[in-house]
Motif scaffolding. Sequence first.
Motif, PDB file in Angstrom:
ATOM      1  N   SER A   1       6.352   5.543   2.438  1.00  0.00           N
ATOM      2  CA  SER A   1       7.088   5.104   1.248  1.00  0.00           C
ATOM      3  C   SER A   1       7.438   6.252   0.299  1.00  0.00           C
ATOM      4  O   SER A   1       8.003   6.024  -0.775  1.00  0.00           O
ATOM      5  CB  SER A   1       6.278   4.044   0.491  1.00  0.00           C
ATOM      6  OG  SER A   1       4.989   4.523   0.149  1.00  0.00           O
TER       7      SER A   1
ATOM      8  N   ASP B   1       6.651   8.371  -5.114  1.00  0.00           N
ATOM      9  CA  ASP B   1       6.343   7.190  -4.307  1.00  0.00           C
ATOM     10  C   ASP B   1       6.216   5.998  -5.238  1.00  0.00           C
ATOM     11  O   ASP B   1       5.278   5.906  -6.029  1.00  0.00           O
ATOM     12  CB  ASP B   1       5.040   7.403  -3.537  1.00  0.00           C
ATOM     13  CG  ASP B   1       4.724   6.270  -2.574  1.00  0.00           C
ATOM     14  OD1 ASP B   1       5.362   5.195  -2.670  1.00  0.00           O
ATOM     15  OD2 ASP B   1       3.835   6.442  -1.727  1.00  0.00           O
TER      16      ASP B   1
ATOM     17  N   GLN C   1       5.928   2.757  -4.369  1.00  0.00           N
ATOM     18  CA  GLN C   1       5.143   1.621  -3.874  1.00  0.00           C
ATOM     19  C   GLN C   1       3.660   1.803  -4.120  1.00  0.00           C
ATOM     20  O   GLN C   1       2.947   0.836  -4.397  1.00  0.00           O
ATOM     21  CB  GLN C   1       5.400   1.422  -2.373  1.00  0.00           C
ATOM     22  CG  GLN C   1       6.772   0.850  -2.057  1.00  0.00           C
ATOM     23  CD  GLN C   1       6.912   0.467  -0.593  1.00  0.00           C
ATOM     24  OE1 GLN C   1       6.059   0.752   0.229  1.00  0.00           O
ATOM     25  NE2 GLN C   1       8.013  -0.186  -0.271  1.00  0.00           N
ATOM     26  N   LEU C   2       3.189   3.047  -4.016  1.00  0.00           N
ATOM     27  CA  LEU C   2       1.763   3.320  -4.150  1.00  0.00           C
ATOM     28  C   LEU C   2       1.474   3.865  -5.547  1.00  0.00           C
ATOM     29  O   LEU C   2       2.165   4.765  -6.031  1.00  0.00           O
ATOM     30  CB  LEU C   2       1.331   4.344  -3.097  1.00  0.00           C
ATOM     31  CG  LEU C   2      -0.181   4.554  -2.945  1.00  0.00           C
ATOM     32  CD1 LEU C   2      -0.833   3.329  -2.346  1.00  0.00           C
ATOM     33  CD2 LEU C   2      -0.455   5.781  -2.090  1.00  0.00           C
TER      34      LEU C   2
ATOM     35  N   GLU D   1      -0.856  -1.091  -4.139  1.00  0.00           N
ATOM     36  CA  GLU D   1       0.397  -1.035  -3.391  1.00  0.00           C
ATOM     37  C   GLU D   1       1.250  -2.214  -3.818  1.00  0.00           C
ATOM     38  O   GLU D   1       0.866  -3.369  -3.624  1.00  0.00           O
ATOM     39  CB  GLU D   1       0.122  -1.095  -1.887  1.00  0.00           C
ATOM     40  CG  GLU D   1       1.378  -0.993  -1.037  1.00  0.00           C
ATOM     41  CD  GLU D   1       1.080  -1.116   0.446  1.00  0.00           C
ATOM     42  OE1 GLU D   1       1.766  -0.464   1.244  1.00  0.00           O
ATOM     43  OE2 GLU D   1       0.164  -1.883   0.809  1.00  0.00           O
ATOM     44  N   ASP D   2       2.381  -1.922  -4.448  1.00  0.00           N
ATOM     45  CA  ASP D   2       3.240  -2.959  -5.020  1.00  0.00           C
ATOM     46  C   ASP D   2       2.448  -3.877  -5.944  1.00  0.00           C
ATOM     47  O   ASP D   2       2.643  -5.097  -5.967  1.00  0.00           O
ATOM     48  CB  ASP D   2       3.908  -3.771  -3.909  1.00  0.00           C
ATOM     49  CG  ASP D   2       4.924  -2.950  -3.130  1.00  0.00           C
ATOM     50  OD1 ASP D   2       5.504  -2.035  -3.727  1.00  0.00           O
ATOM     51  OD2 ASP D   2       5.123  -3.220  -1.934  1.00  0.00           O
TER      52      ASP D   2
ATOM     53  N   VAL E   1      -4.992  -2.024  -2.214  1.00  0.00           N
ATOM     54  CA  VAL E   1      -4.896  -1.538  -0.837  1.00  0.00           C
ATOM     55  C   VAL E   1      -6.188  -1.930  -0.130  1.00  0.00           C
ATOM     56  O   VAL E   1      -7.279  -1.549  -0.558  1.00  0.00           O
ATOM     57  CB  VAL E   1      -4.706  -0.006  -0.803  1.00  0.00           C
ATOM     58  CG1 VAL E   1      -4.723   0.502   0.629  1.00  0.00           C
ATOM     59  CG2 VAL E   1      -3.402   0.377  -1.494  1.00  0.00           C
TER      60      VAL E   1
ATOM     61  N   GLY F   1      -1.931   1.648   3.637  1.00  0.00           N
ATOM     62  CA  GLY F   1      -1.324   0.475   3.022  1.00  0.00           C
ATOM     63  C   GLY F   1      -0.459  -0.263   4.021  1.00  0.00           C
ATOM     64  O   GLY F   1       0.052   0.335   4.976  1.00  0.00           O
TER      65      GLY F   1
ATOM     66  N   ARG G   1       2.480  -1.416   3.624  1.00  0.00           N
ATOM     67  CA  ARG G   1       3.879  -1.002   3.540  1.00  0.00           C
ATOM     68  C   ARG G   1       4.048   0.503   3.388  1.00  0.00           C
ATOM     69  O   ARG G   1       5.008   1.078   3.889  1.00  0.00           O
ATOM     70  CB  ARG G   1       4.561  -1.711   2.367  1.00  0.00           C
ATOM     71  CG  ARG G   1       4.660  -3.230   2.537  1.00  0.00           C
ATOM     72  CD  ARG G   1       5.442  -3.845   1.402  1.00  0.00           C
ATOM     73  NE  ARG G   1       6.810  -3.332   1.344  1.00  0.00           N
ATOM     74  CZ  ARG G   1       7.651  -3.567   0.343  1.00  0.00           C
ATOM     75  NH1 ARG G   1       7.238  -4.291  -0.694  1.00  0.00           N
ATOM     76  NH2 ARG G   1       8.875  -3.084   0.354  1.00  0.00           N
ATOM     77  N   CYS G   2       3.103   1.143   2.684  1.00  0.00           N
ATOM     78  CA  CYS G   2       3.250   2.581   2.447  1.00  0.00           C
ATOM     79  C   CYS G   2       2.709   3.418   3.594  1.00  0.00           C
ATOM     80  O   CYS G   2       3.046   4.590   3.735  1.00  0.00           O
ATOM     81  CB  CYS G   2       2.578   2.983   1.144  1.00  0.00           C
ATOM     82  SG  CYS G   2       0.784   2.905   1.167  1.00  0.00           S
TER      83      CYS G   2
END
Length: 684
Positions: free
Chosen positions: A293, A414, A416-417, A442-443, A447, A560, A562-563
């Motif tokens: 991400s 970054d 997202q994180l 994360e978002d 995490v 994560g 997504r990340c």
Amino acid sequence: MSTDNGDPLSFNSGDLDDTEYFVRHRLDDLQIDRSAWDTALVLDYSGSMNSSVTIGEVTQPKIDFLREAVTTLLKVWKDYALCEDRIGLVYFQYNASTDGNLIPILPGTNIETMIENITSHSAGGCTAMGAGLATGIDILETSTNRRFAILFSDGMQNRNPLVYIHENLDVTRRIDNIGPENYPDGLVSLCGPNGGQSDYAGPLPIILDDPININVHTIGIGAMGNWLEMLNHISLATFGRCYTATEIWPNLKEFFLETLVEIYRGSSLQVIAKKEGMLKEEQQVETFLLNMSVRKATILLSWVGEECPLTFKLKKDDKTINLSHKVVEDQTYRFATLAFPHYQTARTIFYPFKSAPFHFKKKMQVVKLSEPYISTDYGGELINPDGWWEVVIERTFPGNESNVPYHLMVIADDKQLECTFEYPFEIIYTGEPIPLSIKVLEDGLPVEKVYSAEVTVHRPKVALGTILSKYKIKGKFPMKEDITEDIAPCPTAQKLEMLLQDKKAAESLKEVELERLKLIPVWKTSLEKRVRSKGLFRGFYENTQVPGMYKLDFKIKGVGSRCGMFERTETRTIFIKPKPDLEATNITSNYQRKKGTLAVTVIPTDKFGNLLGPGHSQAVQCIVEGKAKGKVNDNLDGSYQTELKIPKKADINRVKVEVNILGEKIFEGKLSKFLQIGKDINKK
């Protein structure tokens, strides 16, 4: 072209040498919807900055290290700034000087002009830190943007107005013109012309503890505890961060960049890795990990000495990254900023746009940019961020056999994180635990897979106060020759300067012990039901028996959803102060019948045997029958002496006395009992 809110875009047309780089690296950034930020750089250009420092095989003035650190900060900042972000510049010497302007960081020509100013401005004179900080606050006063100040100093302030701790009904940190009775610890007299008065003409006092809505981040380089503690007080009062170290390299440049990360806190800029080493062979390889991400990353390589320049190649999956049009080079550093996804070769780019209504405030027709579309028709090897990267460090001129110290730092954008590294915004005393924590989201959600969360603590082996107290002066004291004007008003600084010239004694100040503290997830403890604690890792460092600067290296690793796999790190510094203990403090007395005076000598010591040390005469107070009595003399060996008017020796059994050290009451009662405590201690 404009952002969504109608503000015009500004950019350096030189970026267009690589169109794809410009479109994805800058246009997307420039449209980010956040408020603008204004920052004042407040820099110490006093005479002590002309003194030289030896790193490895290179000796150069401290002012050169400062110029290099600030120049690097500004050039990296340009890659992350928005159009309306502004910066101002203040120097302090005998006085504070500024042009009073906040200039936009973009376009890049503004930064180049400021760098020329920083490079050409010469160091010399005294240290008007109070005037410098007050001027920095003044140029930010009318700003409606979010406001920051970055204050750097390498020594004791010694010109009015001074930053000091005002004690009345409450304790506040202030900037004001003050007399000797309120001088900060360690300062005996003021420096320079006009009785030590700078030409600052703004309104005073400035109470830093009041909500001035300016976060002041402070950076200090040196070994003396007194003025470094004052920097800490400034940052605590304004909810900023304090970064301090004894060694100027590579800490100074690292601290300026970590301050940039701190300014961007909550807006995605993070430290990925920091590596340090010595290039002894022709090539050295360092590695770092990026997660999927990451939108953008800056890889910065610094070294010491212009005579042995270094360069680097960037590799991923055994492929050398094309860094054309992305590298910024100087005599002692080289960095590159990459936007992701990165394409090895140029590709055809379409950047659709749509017209927007006439903007009445700006009086112009504006254009809104849509998402860029990069054609797949013309190839171009795709490089994604996630995975391990290699930095291959090499000599620019092969064959040079000199050992070259280098420092590598990687920062990334970054969104997202989010990682937060926390330590207490308060004074910690010897023996008290330091609460430390890392929060990773994360978002906005915890995490789930975190492999490690830890803090490496660099703890001093010996207290500065103890070393300075026991160091025997070799030669004349106080110094008359080879002394910069800004050190002259401070005998403690003079003694420290002499100590630092003694190689063996100076090395003892640098000795630290490293301890690793593993942080545990809070949701696995009894606080499981507290939703706010999710994603939080916490621990308490308890080995704080030695006062001084503690360097805290935070690190966290995890994966994560997504990340992807990530690593993050940041550095903090915290002061541990000695807390004088009555039973440990050495007390002696001598009654002179003819003069009717009692000479009382105390050697303030905490319960762990650490000496408070010289430079704290203002913090040692003796109150007799409710009134402060006698001047306290600093003997520069850890002891302090005062004379009390006691007409008859028998009055010792009657007179009530109160003794305060560092604002703490260590004794209250009859003088005879206080002196008896001293006798009992001296028998032990």
